[in-house]
Scaffold this motif. Structure first.
Motif, mmCIF file in Angstrom:
data_model
loop_
_atom_site.group_PDB
_atom_site.id
_atom_site.type_symbol
_atom_site.label_atom_id
_atom_site.label_comp_id
_atom_site.label_asym_id
_atom_site.label_seq_id
_atom_site.Cartn_x
_atom_site.Cartn_y
_atom_site.Cartn_z
ATOM 1 N N THR A 1 -2.774 -5.842 7.870
ATOM 2 C CA THR A 1 -1.418 -5.449 7.504
ATOM 3 C C THR A 1 -0.439 -6.550 7.876
ATOM 4 O O THR A 1 -0.711 -7.393 8.731
ATOM 5 C CB THR A 1 -1.002 -4.150 8.213
ATOM 6 N N THR B 1 -9.073 -8.552 6.604
ATOM 7 C CA THR B 1 -8.255 -7.517 5.981
ATOM 8 C C THR B 1 -7.250 -7.062 7.019
ATOM 9 O O THR B 1 -7.536 -7.080 8.215
ATOM 10 C CB THR B 1 -9.102 -6.308 5.529
ATOM 11 N N VAL C 1 -0.363 -4.903 2.791
ATOM 12 C CA VAL C 1 -1.748 -5.111 3.196
ATOM 13 C C VAL C 1 -2.223 -6.437 2.612
ATOM 14 O O VAL C 1 -1.680 -6.915 1.609
ATOM 15 C CB VAL C 1 -2.668 -3.957 2.751
ATOM 16 N N GLN D 1 -4.850 -8.791 11.525
ATOM 17 C CA GLN D 1 -6.009 -8.877 10.645
ATOM 18 C C GLN D 1 -7.311 -8.576 11.385
ATOM 19 O O GLN D 1 -7.498 -9.054 12.505
ATOM 20 C CB GLN D 1 -6.104 -10.288 10.053
ATOM 21 N N ASP E 1 0.848 -1.190 0.000
ATOM 22 C CA ASP E 1 0.000 0.000 0.000
ATOM 23 C C ASP E 1 0.881 1.236 0.000
ATOM 24 O O ASP E 1 1.574 1.513 0.987
ATOM 25 C CB ASP E 1 -0.929 0.001 1.213
ATOM 26 N N SER F 1 0.235 3.946 2.952
ATOM 27 C CA SER F 1 0.691 3.645 4.314
ATOM 28 C C SER F 1 2.145 3.182 4.346
ATOM 29 O O SER F 1 2.747 3.152 5.417
ATOM 30 C CB SER F 1 -0.194 2.568 4.944
#
Length: 171
Positions: free
Chosen positions: A112, A110, A98, A125, A91, A94
């Protein structure tokens, strides 16, 4: 529907003369570096038994996808009784990896991923669509040819150790 969208894009896309690709930007280098941590896992099938129930066997593969800009991981527990696909990408906003994980269990996550070295990651998650489990975090290590995953789940507000797997390459 996808075909119709692709046809619409082709129909509306302006004609552009072929060009040299733009020079690599800092975010491309950062993405390549972060994704390279998956390189020791690529191109192999990995099989592992659950550390809490040796009868539970998981098989997992990792591959580059999206022109090398993402990692796809597919796993199958006990011959397909439970399966999941993960897509991991960098990403730019950021500066982190991700992920999106979809399962045949009707839920997805979802989150990181923090890279600690080749095959060494920490996953954080959010769980969507599974009552009682709010988050999952896992740590992975790759040592002496064994890929280990250890996980915890946030269940009703409390972190609970939930086990993991020790994977070895399938010959």
């Amino acid at each position: 529907m996808i075909g119709a969208l692709a046809a619409l894009w082709v129909w509306t896309a302006p004609a552009v003369a072929p060009q040299e690709p733009p020079p690599a930007a800092a975010h491309v280098a950062a993405a390549d570096s972060a994704l390279a941590a998956f390189d020791p896992l690529l191109g192999k099938a990995w099989r592992g038994a659950s550390i809490t129930d040796p009868a539970v066997i998981d098989e997992i593969t990792f591959e580059r996808t999206a022109g090398g800009r993402a990692i796809r991981s597919v796993h199958s527990v006990n011959g397909g009784a439970y399966t999941g696909d993960t897509l991991i990408t960098f990403d730019r906003d950021s500066g982190r990896l991700v992920s999106f994980y979809a399962t045949n269990g009707g839920f997805h996550t979802t989150g990181t991923i923090t890279v600690h070295g080749p095959g060494q990651f920490a996953f954080e998650q959010q769980v969507h669509g599974l009552d009682g489990i709010e988050q999952v975090r896992a740590q992975t290590t790759l040592t002496d040819g064994v890929y280990r995953i250890r996980s915890q789940h946030l269940i009703n507000g409390e972190w609970v150790e939930t086990g993991g797997f020790d994977y070895r390459p399938v010959p």
